[in-house]
Design a protein around this motif. Structure first.
Motif, PDB file in Angstrom:
ATOM      1  N   ASP A  85       0.842  -1.201   0.000  1.00 40.32           N
ATOM      2  CA  ASP A  85       0.000   0.000   0.000  1.00 40.32           C
ATOM      3  C   ASP A  85       0.874   1.246   0.000  1.00 40.32           C
ATOM      4  O   ASP A  85       0.577   2.230  -0.695  1.00 40.32           O
ATOM      5  N   ARG A  86       1.937   1.225   0.765  1.00 38.42           N
ATOM      6  CA  ARG A  86       2.842   2.373   0.848  1.00 38.42           C
ATOM      7  C   ARG A  86       3.644   2.523  -0.447  1.00 38.42           C
ATOM      8  O   ARG A  86       3.896   3.648  -0.912  1.00 38.42           O
ATOM      9  N   LEU A  87       4.026   1.406  -1.036  1.00 37.72           N
ATOM     10  CA  LEU A  87       4.774   1.441  -2.285  1.00 37.72           C
ATOM     11  C   LEU A  87       3.974   2.110  -3.401  1.00 37.72           C
ATOM     12  O   LEU A  87       4.521   2.872  -4.206  1.00 37.72           O
ATOM     13  N   TYR A  88       2.664   1.822  -3.450  1.00 38.29           N
ATOM     14  CA  TYR A  88       1.828   2.356  -4.531  1.00 38.29           C
ATOM     15  C   TYR A  88       1.069   3.620  -4.147  1.00 38.29           C
ATOM     16  O   TYR A  88       0.180   4.049  -4.884  1.00 38.29           O
ATOM     17  N   ASP A  89       1.422   4.219  -3.026  1.00 43.37           N
ATOM     18  CA  ASP A  89       0.816   5.493  -2.634  1.00 43.37           C
ATOM     19  C   ASP A  89       1.528   6.621  -3.377  1.00 43.37           C
ATOM     20  O   ASP A  89       2.274   7.414  -2.805  1.00 43.37           O
ATOM     21  N   ILE A  90       1.296   6.653  -4.683  1.00 41.89           N
ATOM     22  CA  ILE A  90       1.956   7.636  -5.544  1.00 41.89           C
ATOM     23  C   ILE A  90       1.019   8.827  -5.740  1.00 41.89           C
ATOM     24  O   ILE A  90      -0.125   8.665  -6.174  1.00 41.89           O
ATOM     25  N   ARG A  91       1.508   9.992  -5.440  1.00 47.01           N
ATOM     26  CA  ARG A  91       0.649  11.185  -5.427  1.00 47.01           C
ATOM     27  C   ARG A  91       0.833  11.983  -6.713  1.00 47.01           C
ATOM     28  O   ARG A  91       1.499  13.015  -6.756  1.00 47.01           O
ATOM     29  N   TRP A  92       0.202  11.466  -7.769  1.00 44.55           N
ATOM     30  CA  TRP A  92       0.333  12.089  -9.066  1.00 44.55           C
ATOM     31  C   TRP A  92      -0.409  13.421  -9.123  1.00 44.55           C
ATOM     32  O   TRP A  92      -1.452  13.603  -8.509  1.00 44.55           O
ATOM     33  N   GLY A  93       0.107  14.322  -9.940  1.00 47.90           N
ATOM     34  CA  GLY A  93      -0.552  15.600 -10.169  1.00 47.90           C
ATOM     35  C   GLY A  93      -1.552  15.519 -11.307  1.00 47.90           C
ATOM     36  O   GLY A  93      -1.546  14.576 -12.110  1.00 47.90           O
ATOM     37  N   GLY A  94      -2.415  16.527 -11.395  1.00 43.00           N
ATOM     38  CA  GLY A  94      -3.468  16.529 -12.407  1.00 43.00           C
ATOM     39  C   GLY A  94      -2.948  16.521 -13.825  1.00 43.00           C
ATOM     40  O   GLY A  94      -3.510  15.841 -14.700  1.00 43.00           O
ATOM     41  N   ASP A  95      -1.877  17.251 -14.106  1.00 47.40           N
ATOM     42  CA  ASP A  95      -1.325  17.302 -15.463  1.00 47.40           C
ATOM     43  C   ASP A  95      -0.810  15.927 -15.885  1.00 47.40           C
ATOM     44  O   ASP A  95      -0.988  15.509 -17.034  1.00 47.40           O
ATOM     45  N   TRP A  96      -0.165  15.217 -14.942  1.00 45.16           N
ATOM     46  CA  TRP A  96       0.359  13.894 -15.263  1.00 45.16           C
ATOM     47  C   TRP A  96      -0.780  12.923 -15.539  1.00 45.16           C
ATOM     48  O   TRP A  96      -0.709  12.116 -16.477  1.00 45.16           O
ATOM     49  N   LEU A  97      -1.850  12.988 -14.746  1.00 45.46           N
ATOM     50  CA  LEU A  97      -2.995  12.104 -14.946  1.00 45.46           C
ATOM     51  C   LEU A  97      -3.635  12.337 -16.313  1.00 45.46           C
ATOM     52  O   LEU A  97      -3.983  11.389 -17.022  1.00 45.46           O
ATOM     53  N   GLU A  98      -3.778  13.596 -16.688  1.00 47.62           N
ATOM     54  CA  GLU A  98      -4.359  13.916 -17.992  1.00 47.62           C
ATOM     55  C   GLU A  98      -3.465  13.411 -19.119  1.00 47.62           C
ATOM     56  O   GLU A  98      -3.959  12.866 -20.125  1.00 47.62           O
ATOM     57  N   LYS A  99      -2.156  13.556 -18.964  1.00 46.84           N
ATOM     58  CA  LYS A  99      -1.223  13.068 -19.981  1.00 46.84           C
ATOM     59  C   LYS A  99      -1.315  11.553 -20.107  1.00 46.84           C
ATOM     60  O   LYS A  99      -1.275  11.010 -21.221  1.00 46.84           O
ATOM     61  N   GLU A 100      -1.450  10.841 -18.981  1.00 42.51           N
ATOM     62  CA  GLU A 100      -1.593   9.391 -19.008  1.00 42.51           C
ATOM     63  C   GLU A 100      -2.879   8.990 -19.737  1.00 42.51           C
ATOM     64  O   GLU A 100      -2.890   8.036 -20.516  1.00 42.51           O
ATOM     65  N   PHE A 101      -3.958   9.712 -19.472  1.00 42.64           N
ATOM     66  CA  PHE A 101      -5.242   9.378 -20.102  1.00 42.64           C
ATOM     67  C   PHE A 101      -5.174   9.581 -21.612  1.00 42.64           C
ATOM     68  O   PHE A 101      -5.715   8.779 -22.384  1.00 42.64           O
ATOM     69  N   GLU A 102      -4.545  10.651 -22.029  1.00 42.95           N
ATOM     70  CA  GLU A 102      -4.471  10.958 -23.461  1.00 42.95           C
ATOM     71  C   GLU A 102      -3.409  10.134 -24.174  1.00 42.95           C
ATOM     72  O   GLU A 102      -3.412  10.058 -25.410  1.00 42.95           O
ATOM     73  N   GLY A 103      -2.509   9.505 -23.427  1.00 39.32           N
ATOM     74  CA  GLY A 103      -1.430   8.738 -24.047  1.00 39.32           C
ATOM     75  C   GLY A 103      -1.942   7.515 -24.790  1.00 39.32           C
ATOM     76  O   GLY A 103      -2.867   6.837 -24.348  1.00 39.32           O
ATOM     77  N   THR A 104      -1.313   7.219 -25.910  1.00 39.40           N
ATOM     78  CA  THR A 104      -1.752   6.119 -26.770  1.00 39.40           C
ATOM     79  C   THR A 104      -0.814   4.908 -26.715  1.00 39.40           C
ATOM     80  O   THR A 104      -0.975   3.972 -27.496  1.00 39.40           O
ATOM     81  N   CYS A 105       0.146   4.915 -25.784  1.00 38.65           N
ATOM     82  CA  CYS A 105       1.180   3.872 -25.805  1.00 38.65           C
ATOM     83  C   CYS A 105       0.626   2.467 -25.569  1.00 38.65           C
ATOM     84  O   CYS A 105       1.233   1.481 -25.995  1.00 38.65           O
ATOM     85  N   LYS A 106      -0.524   2.342 -24.904  1.00 37.24           N
ATOM     86  CA  LYS A 106      -1.095   1.019 -24.638  1.00 37.24           C
ATOM     87  C   LYS A 106      -2.300   0.705 -25.510  1.00 37.24           C
ATOM     88  O   LYS A 106      -2.960  -0.317 -25.315  1.00 37.24           O
ATOM     89  N   ASP A 107      -2.587   1.533 -26.490  1.00 34.42           N
ATOM     90  CA  ASP A 107      -3.807   1.335 -27.278  1.00 34.42           C
ATOM     91  C   ASP A 107      -3.790   0.036 -28.080  1.00 34.42           C
ATOM     92  O   ASP A 107      -4.848  -0.581 -28.294  1.00 34.42           O
ATOM     93  N   LEU A 108      -2.621  -0.412 -28.537  1.00 38.29           N
ATOM     94  CA  LEU A 108      -2.568  -1.685 -29.252  1.00 38.29           C
ATOM     95  C   LEU A 108      -2.956  -2.824 -28.306  1.00 38.29           C
ATOM     96  O   LEU A 108      -3.672  -3.754 -28.706  1.00 38.29           O
ATOM     97  N   ILE A 109      -2.505  -2.770 -27.066  1.00 35.91           N
ATOM     98  CA  ILE A 109      -2.892  -3.766 -26.070  1.00 35.91           C
ATOM     99  C   ILE A 109      -4.394  -3.729 -25.858  1.00 35.91           C
ATOM    100  O   ILE A 109      -5.081  -4.766 -25.871  1.00 35.91           O
ATOM    101  N   PHE A 110      -4.931  -2.532 -25.653  1.00 36.18           N
ATOM    102  CA  PHE A 110      -6.365  -2.388 -25.376  1.00 36.18           C
ATOM    103  C   PHE A 110      -7.218  -2.912 -26.518  1.00 36.18           C
ATOM    104  O   PHE A 110      -8.220  -3.609 -26.295  1.00 36.18           O
ATOM    105  N   THR A 111      -6.841  -2.595 -27.746  1.00 34.52           N
ATOM    106  CA  THR A 111      -7.668  -3.016 -28.890  1.00 34.52           C
ATOM    107  C   THR A 111      -7.606  -4.530 -29.086  1.00 34.52           C
ATOM    108  O   THR A 111      -8.615  -5.142 -29.455  1.00 34.52           O
ATOM    109  N   THR A 112      -6.446  -5.152 -28.852  1.00 32.60           N
ATOM    110  CA  THR A 112      -6.372  -6.608 -28.998  1.00 32.60           C
ATOM    111  C   THR A 112      -7.178  -7.311 -27.909  1.00 32.60           C
ATOM    112  O   THR A 112      -7.788  -8.356 -28.165  1.00 32.60           O
ATOM    113  N   VAL A 113      -7.206  -6.745 -26.702  1.00 27.23           N
ATOM    114  CA  VAL A 113      -8.021  -7.322 -25.628  1.00 27.23           C
ATOM    115  C   VAL A 113      -9.502  -7.247 -25.988  1.00 27.23           C
ATOM    116  O   VAL A 113     -10.242  -8.243 -25.879  1.00 27.23           O
TER     117      VAL A 113
END
Length: 327
Positions: A85-113
């Motif tokens: 729980d402590r290891l994954y208590d990562i306090r991301w900022g709003g800009d980083w979260l938005e960048k992750e959401f808009e990122g396409t790096c995993k889209d090939l994985i998502f579409t094959t699933v």
């Protein structure tokens, strides 16, 4: 494990830093072959969690491969309460979260699933639960493709962002609690999640409860042997002291095709099929740099999918498993 420090300071008595593991999480065997030593470095937590940093930075943990089923896991776990729980208590900022959401790096994985699920389920069964929804991009894409999508995400920041950005329900409770509430789904996905969860079988059994009869689960994980070989080659070139396959115990489960199949079957699933999983693809603003960065990953992916026996070659860096709950 290193001997820089040997005990946790508690209110009562000194406790060992690590708890040894004697049996395989998948098959229960107690014979392991040591593979590699993983370093721990929590200097980034020095202010947020000084105890985590002071107790474990500089320590190492050995990983061993089960001589029975081939699954690889740590030979000890940190004894610090709520370590993961402590290891994954990562306090991301709003800009980083938005960048992750808009990122396409995993889209090939998502579409094959999604494509694999659509091939296995009739069109009137489109209720999906994504475990470890992160920022919600996958459930958003699934919703756009016609799925009734929900997620599980325990990190409060990412859960709130995922729900708001995707417009889908995101539960902040674990799979066991969700199953106890009587929730049921046609499909469940774990995309780059199962490798992070200690003792994976109880989680898989809870997900089996969450599926309606005839429903399908998809698990995508790195392929342990291929990733280990790749990192050994990188270490030779870059002259690293340690292999970067389990640093800080972030990747704690290392599956290969037979052990992933066995884990799902032991949890109660049927018709298990393990195939080569799609890779995460680098993104660059420059089209040329993007193509150069993606070429080796896509080449290995398509070769391992088309070559006879490609799933068992070092080119298969990722695994994707489909499994069904019996009617």
């Amino acid at each position: 494990m290193s001997s820089a420090s040997t005990a946790l300071s508690t209110g009562h008595a000194a406790q060992p830093l690590f708890t040894p593991l004697s049996t395989c999480w998948i098959c229960g065997n107690n014979r392991f072959r040591r593979l590699h030593e993983a370093p721990l470095d929590f200097t980034n937590f020095a202010e947020q969690d000084p105890e985590l940093h002071e107790c474990y930075s500089g320590q190492t943990v050995w990983f061993g491969r089960c001589e029975n089923c081939g699954f690889t896991q740590p030979q000890a776990l940190p004894a610090l309460p709520h370590f993961f729980d402590r290891l994954y208590d990562i306090r991301w900022g709003g800009d980083w979260l938005e960048k992750e959401f808009e990122g396409t790096c995993k889209d090939l994985i998502f579409t094959t699933v999604l494509k694999g699920l659509e091939q296995r389920l009739p069109s009137d069964r489109r209720h999906l639960l994504d475990v470890g929804a992160h920022v919600g991009r996958f459930i958003y894409l699934a919703k756009q493709a016609g799925w009734l999508s929900e997620g599980i995400e325990l990190n409060p920041r990412t859960a709130a962002f995922a729900a708001q950005r995707s417009g889908c329900p995101v539960h902040r409770i674990n799979a066991h609690e969700l199953a106890d509430q009587g929730r049921r789904y046609d499909a469940i996905t774990l995309i780059d999640v199962l490798e992070h969860i200690p003792e994976p079988l109880p989680v898989l059994r809870a997900l089996h409860r969450l599926l309606d009869p005839g429903g399908w689960i998809v698990v995508k994980v790195p392929c342990g042997p291929s990733q280990l070989l790749k990192e050994r080659l990188v270490r030779l070139v870059r002259r690293r002291r340690y292999l970067n396959v389990a640093t800080n115990l972030v990747h704690i489960n290392h599956f290969h095709p037979p052990s992933l199949k066995k884990a799902l079957e032991t949890a109660g699933f049927r018709d298990v099929k393990v195939i080569v999983g799609a890779p995460e693809l680098p993104t660059h603003r420059s089209y040329l740099r993007k193509c150069i960065a993606r070429f080796p990953r896509l080449s290995c992916y398509y070769l391992s999918r088309t070559l006879p026996g490609g799933l068992r070659t070092p080119l298969a860096f990722n695994l994707q498993a489909f499994a069904r709950k019996a009617f």
